[in-house]
Each structure stands twice: as structure tokens, then as C-alpha cells.
Design a protein around this motif. Sequence first.
Motif, PDB file in Angstrom:
ATOM      1  N   ILE A  17       0.748  -1.257   0.013  1.00 26.22           N
ATOM      2  CA  ILE A  17       0.060  -0.130   0.021  1.00 26.22           C
ATOM      3  C   ILE A  17       1.022   1.211  -0.023  1.00 26.22           C
ATOM      4  O   ILE A  17       0.533   2.363  -0.595  1.00 26.22           O
ATOM      5  N   GLN A  18       1.956   1.408   0.811  1.00 20.32           N
ATOM      6  CA  GLN A  18       2.749   2.533   0.765  1.00 20.32           C
ATOM      7  C   GLN A  18       3.337   3.019  -0.783  1.00 20.32           C
ATOM      8  O   GLN A  18       3.098   3.889  -1.135  1.00 20.32           O
ATOM      9  N   ASN A  19       4.073   1.997  -1.257  1.00 21.67           N
ATOM     10  CA  ASN A  19       4.544   2.059  -2.864  1.00 21.67           C
ATOM     11  C   ASN A  19       3.266   2.655  -3.662  1.00 21.67           C
ATOM     12  O   ASN A  19       3.217   3.496  -4.436  1.00 21.67           O
ATOM     13  N   VAL A  20       1.941   1.828  -3.346  1.00 19.96           N
ATOM     14  CA  VAL A  20       0.881   2.076  -4.379  1.00 19.96           C
ATOM     15  C   VAL A  20       0.459   3.548  -4.274  1.00 19.96           C
ATOM     16  O   VAL A  20       0.301   4.171  -5.194  1.00 19.96           O
ATOM     17  N   LEU A  21       0.207   4.036  -3.085  1.00 18.88           N
ATOM     18  CA  LEU A  21      -0.347   5.255  -2.642  1.00 18.88           C
ATOM     19  C   LEU A  21       0.780   6.323  -2.979  1.00 18.88           C
ATOM     20  O   LEU A  21       0.377   7.371  -3.900  1.00 18.88           O
ATOM     21  N   ASP A  22       1.958   6.143  -2.830  1.00 14.29           N
ATOM     22  CA  ASP A  22       3.002   6.984  -3.307  1.00 14.29           C
ATOM     23  C   ASP A  22       3.041   7.247  -4.759  1.00 14.29           C
ATOM     24  O   ASP A  22       3.094   8.373  -5.244  1.00 14.29           O
ATOM     25  N   ARG A  23       3.144   6.117  -5.523  1.00 19.97           N
ATOM     26  CA  ARG A  23       3.144   6.319  -7.047  1.00 19.97           C
ATOM     27  C   ARG A  23       1.894   6.717  -7.625  1.00 19.97           C
ATOM     28  O   ARG A  23       1.885   7.324  -8.822  1.00 19.97           O
ATOM     29  N   MET A  24       0.907   6.627  -6.736  1.00 21.75           N
ATOM     30  CA  MET A  24      -0.588   7.454  -7.408  1.00 21.75           C
ATOM     31  C   MET A  24      -0.536   8.778  -6.955  1.00 21.75           C
ATOM     32  O   MET A  24      -1.428   9.415  -7.388  1.00 21.75           O
ATOM     33  N   GLY A  25       0.566   9.212  -6.393  1.00 26.43           N
ATOM     34  CA  GLY A  25       0.439  10.338  -5.724  1.00 26.43           C
ATOM     35  C   GLY A  25      -0.696  10.836  -4.634  1.00 26.43           C
ATOM     36  O   GLY A  25      -0.931  12.140  -4.640  1.00 26.43           O
ATOM     37  N   VAL A  26      -1.176  10.120  -4.029  1.00 26.99           N
ATOM     38  CA  VAL A  26      -2.011  10.147  -2.956  1.00 26.99           C
ATOM     39  C   VAL A  26      -1.558  10.748  -1.684  1.00 26.99           C
ATOM     40  O   VAL A  26      -0.699  10.263  -1.261  1.00 26.99           O
ATOM     41  N   LYS A  27      -2.127  11.548  -1.061  1.00 28.26           N
ATOM     42  CA  LYS A  27      -1.366  12.247   0.164  1.00 28.26           C
ATOM     43  C   LYS A  27      -2.549  12.191   1.216  1.00 28.26           C
ATOM     44  O   LYS A  27      -2.251  12.475   2.438  1.00 28.26           O
ATOM     45  N   ASN A  28      -3.696  11.865   0.829  1.00 32.83           N
ATOM     46  CA  ASN A  28      -4.702  12.216   2.135  1.00 32.83           C
ATOM     47  C   ASN A  28      -5.823  10.969   1.836  1.00 32.83           C
ATOM     48  O   ASN A  28      -6.029  10.502   0.661  1.00 32.83           O
ATOM     49  N   LEU A  29      -6.133  10.403   2.935  1.00 35.30           N
ATOM     50  CA  LEU A  29      -7.093   9.213   2.954  1.00 35.30           C
ATOM     51  C   LEU A  29      -8.305   9.311   3.800  1.00 35.30           C
ATOM     52  O   LEU A  29      -8.565   9.878   4.865  1.00 35.30           O
ATOM     53  N   ILE A  30      -9.433   8.806   3.073  1.00 30.62           N
ATOM     54  CA  ILE A  30     -10.654   8.723   3.842  1.00 30.62           C
ATOM     55  C   ILE A  30     -10.902   7.374   4.083  1.00 30.62           C
ATOM     56  O   ILE A  30     -10.863   6.532   3.123  1.00 30.62           O
ATOM     57  N   LEU A  31     -10.839   6.903   5.464  1.00 27.79           N
ATOM     58  CA  LEU A  31     -10.693   5.395   5.715  1.00 27.79           C
ATOM     59  C   LEU A  31     -12.102   4.890   6.125  1.00 27.79           C
ATOM     60  O   LEU A  31     -12.775   5.656   7.019  1.00 27.79           O
ATOM     61  N   THR A  32     -12.559   3.596   5.632  1.00 22.93           N
ATOM     62  CA  THR A  32     -13.435   2.964   6.001  1.00 22.93           C
ATOM     63  C   THR A  32     -13.348   1.511   6.323  1.00 22.93           C
ATOM     64  O   THR A  32     -12.332   1.091   5.689  1.00 22.93           O
ATOM     65  N   GLY A  33     -14.211   0.677   6.800  1.00 20.29           N
ATOM     66  CA  GLY A  33     -14.116  -0.680   6.741  1.00 20.29           C
ATOM     67  C   GLY A  33     -14.510  -1.271   8.090  1.00 20.29           C
ATOM     68  O   GLY A  33     -15.115  -0.783   8.794  1.00 20.29           O
ATOM     69  N   VAL A  34     -14.054  -2.685   8.073  1.00 21.82           N
ATOM     70  CA  VAL A  34     -13.984  -3.467   9.405  1.00 21.82           C
ATOM     71  C   VAL A  34     -13.011  -3.916   9.753  1.00 21.82           C
ATOM     72  O   VAL A  34     -12.168  -4.214   8.924  1.00 21.82           O
ATOM     73  N   VAL A  35     -12.623  -4.248  10.987  1.00 22.24           N
ATOM     74  CA  VAL A  35     -13.498  -3.761  11.975  1.00 22.24           C
ATOM     75  C   VAL A  35     -12.820  -2.635  12.585  1.00 22.24           C
ATOM     76  O   VAL A  35     -11.515  -2.433  12.458  1.00 22.24           O
ATOM     77  N   THR A  36     -13.642  -1.649  13.019  1.00 22.56           N
ATOM     78  CA  THR A  36     -13.097  -0.207  13.303  1.00 22.56           C
ATOM     79  C   THR A  36     -11.689  -0.165  13.982  1.00 22.56           C
ATOM     80  O   THR A  36     -10.722   0.163  13.783  1.00 22.56           O
ATOM     81  N   SER A  37     -11.710  -0.893  15.250  1.00 22.98           N
ATOM     82  CA  SER A  37     -10.702  -0.915  16.212  1.00 22.98           C
ATOM     83  C   SER A  37      -9.447  -1.840  15.796  1.00 22.98           C
ATOM     84  O   SER A  37      -8.480  -1.759  16.376  1.00 22.98           O
ATOM     85  N   CYS A  38      -9.549  -2.593  14.773  1.00 25.18           N
ATOM     86  CA  CYS A  38      -8.510  -3.527  14.435  1.00 25.18           C
ATOM     87  C   CYS A  38      -7.959  -3.112  12.999  1.00 25.18           C
ATOM     88  O   CYS A  38      -7.068  -2.250  12.911  1.00 25.18           O
ATOM     89  N   CYS A  39      -8.388  -3.557  11.975  1.00 23.58           N
ATOM     90  CA  CYS A  39      -7.707  -3.554  10.688  1.00 23.58           C
ATOM     91  C   CYS A  39      -7.777  -2.006  10.234  1.00 23.58           C
ATOM     92  O   CYS A  39      -6.899  -1.265   9.726  1.00 23.58           O
ATOM     93  N   VAL A  40      -9.001  -1.370  10.551  1.00 20.49           N
ATOM     94  CA  VAL A  40      -9.069   0.036   9.893  1.00 20.49           C
ATOM     95  C   VAL A  40      -8.258   0.911  10.942  1.00 20.49           C
ATOM     96  O   VAL A  40      -7.427   1.954  10.467  1.00 20.49           O
ATOM     97  N   GLU A  41      -8.435   0.815  12.086  1.00 24.68           N
ATOM     98  CA  GLU A  41      -7.679   1.735  13.039  1.00 24.68           C
ATOM     99  C   GLU A  41      -6.156   1.628  12.918  1.00 24.68           C
ATOM    100  O   GLU A  41      -5.164   2.496  12.875  1.00 24.68           O
ATOM    101  N   THR A  42      -5.604   0.480  12.858  1.00 28.53           N
ATOM    102  CA  THR A  42      -4.165   0.014  12.775  1.00 28.53           C
ATOM    103  C   THR A  42      -3.725   0.748  11.468  1.00 28.53           C
ATOM    104  O   THR A  42      -2.659   1.410  11.439  1.00 28.53           O
ATOM    105  N   THR A  43      -4.580   0.499  10.459  1.00 29.51           N
ATOM    106  CA  THR A  43      -4.161   1.016   9.010  1.00 29.51           C
ATOM    107  C   THR A  43      -4.146   2.398   9.364  1.00 29.51           C
ATOM    108  O   THR A  43      -3.187   3.167   8.683  1.00 29.51           O
ATOM    109  N   ALA A  44      -5.235   3.183   9.806  1.00 29.97           N
ATOM    110  CA  ALA A  44      -5.264   4.554   9.647  1.00 29.97           C
ATOM    111  C   ALA A  44      -4.092   5.107  10.576  1.00 29.97           C
ATOM    112  O   ALA A  44      -3.431   6.372  10.375  1.00 29.97           O
ATOM    113  N   ARG A  45      -3.691   4.646  11.621  1.00 29.74           N
ATOM    114  CA  ARG A  45      -2.525   5.312  12.564  1.00 29.74           C
ATOM    115  C   ARG A  45      -1.276   5.184  11.875  1.00 29.74           C
ATOM    116  O   ARG A  45      -0.570   6.011  11.888  1.00 29.74           O
TER     117      ARG A  45
END
Lengths: 184, 184, 184, 184
Positions: free
Chosen positions: C101-129
Motif C-alpha cells: 500500500i505505501q508504494n501504491v499510494l506514493d506512486r499514485m500521488g495520494v496524500k490524504n485518505l478517507i478510511l472506512t471498513g471493518v472492524v473499526t478498532s483493528c484493521c481500520v484503526e491500525t491502518t489509519a494510525r
Amino acid sequence: MDYYIDRLERTAIPAMRKLLDAFRTAQRPIVHLAIGSAYQDLRDCPQRFREWTRNLERAAGIEDLWWTGNPDYSFREEVAPLEGETVIRKTTQGAFNGSEIQNVLDRMGVKNLILTGVVTSCCVETTARDAADRGFGCVMVSDACADCDQGMHDAALKNFGLYFGRVAESADDVIQALAAGSRI
Amino acid sequence: MDYYIDRLERTAIPAMRKLLDAFRTAQRPIVHLAIGSAYQDLRDCPQRFREWTRNLERAAGIEDLWWTGNPDYSFREEVAPLEGETVIRKTTQGAFNGSEIQNVLDRMGVKNLILTGVVTSCCVETTARDAADRGFGCVMVSDACADCDQGMHDAALKNFGLYFGRVAESADDVIQALAAGSRI
Amino acid sequence: MDYYIDRLERTAIPAMRKLLDAFRTAQRPIVHLAIGSAYQDLRDCPQRFREWTRNLERAAGIEDLWWTGNPDYSFREEVAPLEGETVIRKTTQGAFNGSEIQNVLDRMGVKNLILTGVVTSCCVETTARDAADRGFGCVMVSDACADCDQGMHDAALKNFGLYFGRVAESADDVIQALAAGSRI
Amino acid sequence: MDYYIDRLERTAIPAMRKLLDAFRTAQRPIVHLAIGSAYQDLRDCPQRFREWTRNLERAAGIEDLWWTGNPDYSFREEVAPLEGETVIRKTTQGAFNGSEIQNVLDRMGVKNLILTGVVTSCCVETTARDAADRGFGCVMVSDACADCDQGMHDAALKNFGLYFGRVAESADDVIQALAAGSRI
């Protein structure tokens, strides 16, 4: 070693210094990279590199080559960092494999690199290749690098120019291009 | 803040110290992690964290909280590293996102971590989750962590135990388990 | 599980779908993340996560939950990627620990993320942090996430807002802010 | 190109195949690495590499060289993965800069690598150097690699042997050493 010492003293260090002067005058960011471990036992270096270093130390009759606590560990005065310049210690040959360089460059907003140093075909080239693969625009500066023989220096730059980025013949070429605002 | 200070002084620091003493006696490796930047301008911290830090500094009436050049920047004496122990400065909340911790642990041959520190639900938990995701066996030690309120402390440990690793109630439990050679 | 299923079906999936529709209409980049291993033996997942998965599979009476070769492995139709959208398989809970994901976002020029998904306190939160620590501007969208209980959902969002980024109450709030060109 | 094609067809592919056969018989893990993007627009490749690829495609009169959706995209039959073998797509020249190889090798418990492929001085050498810097014991196999000219092949292997790891002359040497249980 004669070739290397001669190349380093007469060509590479003066060229690096010219680039440092030009970047300081233009207030462009400078990042100094050096192998260096905070630990005498080199615990944060890869085992292979630790063994390679101990062999080199034995052959050269010196101790604690990369230990930052060694009183003799220092930058060469000609290319030493000024206060406030960014300094990164690395524990591997390629900087991206054993230092915080990716984070530091990202957070400084740096996108393009002019690379110099020793030895051309090892630390400099490995770092330059990884930088290019990670999306930095990279220029290796031939006369600001030194290697143990001319053939390895030439092979490294040929390879880099073919696959990874650009090669400048000299610090002077880079300085003129930057002054003219043109692409190096 | 009263809850945090009380928790830190009466519970977390004494528990961390017990673990340090036990690990020193048993000659197990100890890694000290602290937020710290070599640069007063925090250039190697993420911008968001730089802004967050400046807000915190203004609110607290202190300056240069993470700058290692600040004469007041130091470890608490009770939990300070001894000479020769491994110290890692990080520039982010999660250690794996802004330090050389992965390389250092790999090269030291460390596979399992006992995690302590402040605050439970931020630096400690983020570091522990990433460590678990990267294959380290991890135990968070409840009484050797402190948070700003009990609810966030409890939620962090509940989450960690459900998804990422193990939670020990106390430093004493860890020390007894290590002494008995049993799994924590 | 009743809470989770209800939250997922009635709240989170419809909210995710609203965001997908809005991003598709506005031609903003969409990145779909899903746990998925190309190997039935989950060899590219951390051992701990492999064991956790096998326990979950036994408890749920299903097999090969993350194996992309499982004929039942698929995106929910409501939130499935359209042709040409970016899809990243991850082998860990935090996406930055087990995907490109780091490489893909960097190469797409993405700087900001709107995050959604399941479960909030595990996959979503860890990825968001981790995203926030790595310099991405991040917004977690409350009604487009689901967790196993409300307390863990709330604790995750409280934590994220305090230390890492911003929290939006709803997909509608995000869509209005994007339409107005205002900061979320 | 004549040198490269000849080297590839007569020397490198037969040597790679010998190693594959020996590793399959000995049930040692095999990891197949290939440049490959899931996206026709190569969005997950670094911009420089994308441009380099488009130039190469124009020069060669072919399209979508690295796109895994191209019906002509495939492994050479002689060295194609068997079902169940590990396959990693990379989007960069050095595999550690644009693939999940570090995670996959770590989770498979792999510590040492026998490296083969094309071209010696670019993808193979960059991957091998980074692997060595990251602590893997590495052997590059000369006759199982091919380059565009002999000089670059030789320079790459000389460099690797000096600074990073070991060089084996031939697949046969590796196979004999493995059979004898001796260090390569």
C-alpha cells in the motif's frame, strides 16, 4: 589502495566540497550520510557486514571503524556537516536498508537527489538504485565519487545511467545546470 | 492529567523498573524507545505530529519537547538506560513508522517483546500492533503502562488481547513466568 | 455478533457505498483493501495471524477464509471494485505491515485518505494510525466502519481523533465537505 | 542483443532449470520473482520506471510488457512456477523496493538465498544487494544469470563478491554443494 586514495584526495573530496559550497549558498537541503553504529559491538549492523568490517579492521590495523564512540570517528573536515545540516547514520551499505533516510527525505519534502561519496560501486550505487526505485529523481556525480579501481567506477555509472537515473560528469556540470535552472 | 500522573508515578514507573531489574539480572536484552529528534525544527517528524507537538508545547508552556539538544531532554532516572543498553529514538508515535527498530531487533535476534510505556493506547499500542503484524510475539504489561484515562487503557488492552497478542496484568506476573520458564 | 452484523448491514455498507458513489462521480482515486493470501497455507501471513485465522475458521465452521483461491472469496457486491480501480491484498491486520500500500499510494500521488471498513478498532484503526505516522492526512468515517461492540468502535475513534487525525461522523458529512471544497 | 539472447537461451535458462529441478527434488522452497503490474497504466510502478518501460516498448515494438492482464504475459515454460510454488510480482527493479518479498521470506522462515535471473547487473544484483543488507545470506549464480554484455555481468559479480555475499560459478557447483551439505 593508491588509486583510491589519489582519487579521493585529488578529485572526489574537492568535488564534493564544491557541491556543498554551492548548495549552502543556494540554501538547498544537504543530507550527510555516514556509516556509523552507536554500539561498539555493531549490534545494529547485519552480521555479514559486522564480519566484513572486522576483517577490514584486522587488515588495516585499526579498530572500531564505524563506532560513533571511537574518539577518531569523525567526518573529514572538508566535507563535515555544518550546524543544523541533516546527518543520517546508516548501519548498512545501502542507506535505505539501514537508516531512517526514507522518512527523513519524505518529511523534508525532498524529491530529487544529487549523490556523491565513496565507494561508487557499493554504498553510493546501492543507495542511488534504491532511491531511484523508490521514486526519487537521482543524479550520480562522477567526479564526486571514488572507487577502488576505475573499472568498477565506470561500470557502476554505466549501469546507473542505463537503468536508474542520470550521471553527471562533474560537480561543475551540476552547479552550472542548477544555476541555469536547467535539468541536469 | 491527575489520573495520568498518579498512574505513572505510583504504578507504571515502579513496574517498568521491576522489569528492567529482572531483565538486567537475567541478562536479557533491553531496548529503550523514546520520541526524540536531533533537530530543533523536528524536520524528521511527520508534519501532523510536528503540529500536534507544537500545540501540546503551547498548552503545557514548555519548549522543544522532543529535541534531543534540549538540555532538559532526558530519560527519567528510574528507567534510564545503563551504558551499553540499546536506545532507539523515534520520530513518530508507532516506533515501526519512524525509527530503525525493525532492523535493530532483527539484527539482535529478538523474536519476542515485552512492551511497557506511555501512553498505553497511543505509542505503546501502535508499536505493539505493528510488532505483532511483523511477526514478533508480543506481551503488553498492564501495570507497566499508563494512559490519560482508565477507559482508554482498558480498551487498548482488550483490543490487543483479542487481535494481536497477549496481555499480562503485572510486571510481577511477567517476572514469575520468566523465572519459571513458562509461557507468559 | 448480532451487533456487528446489524451495524455492518444497516449502517456501514450503505455508508461505504455512498462514499464509493461520490468518489466515482468525482473521479477521485479509490483503493480497495482486503485481507487475502494467494496461498491456501497462508504462508505469507504472520504465524500468529495464521493461527488466529484457523481458530476463527473452526469457530465459524468455514474454511480458507482469506485464500483468494477459495471460490467463495469475493468482495460484497455493494462495495465491489469496478474494473480499473485499485485493489490491494494484505496479509496482516495493518495494511502497511503486509501489503504494497505505501508504494501504491506514493506512486499514485495520494496524500490524504478517507478510511472506512471493518472492524473499526483493528484493521481500520491500525491502518489509519500507520498512515498518519507515515505522513498521510487521514479521516476515519464513523458510520462507514463497523466493530464488534459499540464501546470498541467509540474508543478507537476517540483515540484516533486525539492522536492521529480527524474523525467524520458520517459519509454524508464527508461528501458534503468534499462537494463544498472545504476541509473535512 | 545477440549476446543477451544467446546467453539467456544457451546458458542461463538451462542453468536456472537445473536449479529448479534440484530444489524441487530436495523440497527446498522456491520463490519466483517477476516484474508485473495488475494495471495497464502501471500506476504502481515508479514514474521513472514507467517512462523507461514505455521507451523500451516503443523501441521493441511491443505493448504492455509488464501488465499481468496482457494475454502474452507469462513465465517462460522452462522456468514456470509449479502449482503451490511462491510467486511474487514486483513493480521495481530491486524486489525489496516494490514487492512483498521481505514479508514473504520472513514468514516462510527463509534466511539464505540462491539468486538467478536477468539481467545480472540490474534486477538480480539490486535485489541481491538489498537482500544481503537486510541480513539474508546470498549467493549469486553466474551461469544462471544473463546480462546485456559480458563486462557488466562480470563487474556485477565482482562487486557482489567483494562487498555483499558469495558468487558461485555455476548451477552445478551449487547443486553439488547442497548435495554434499557443504557451505556454497
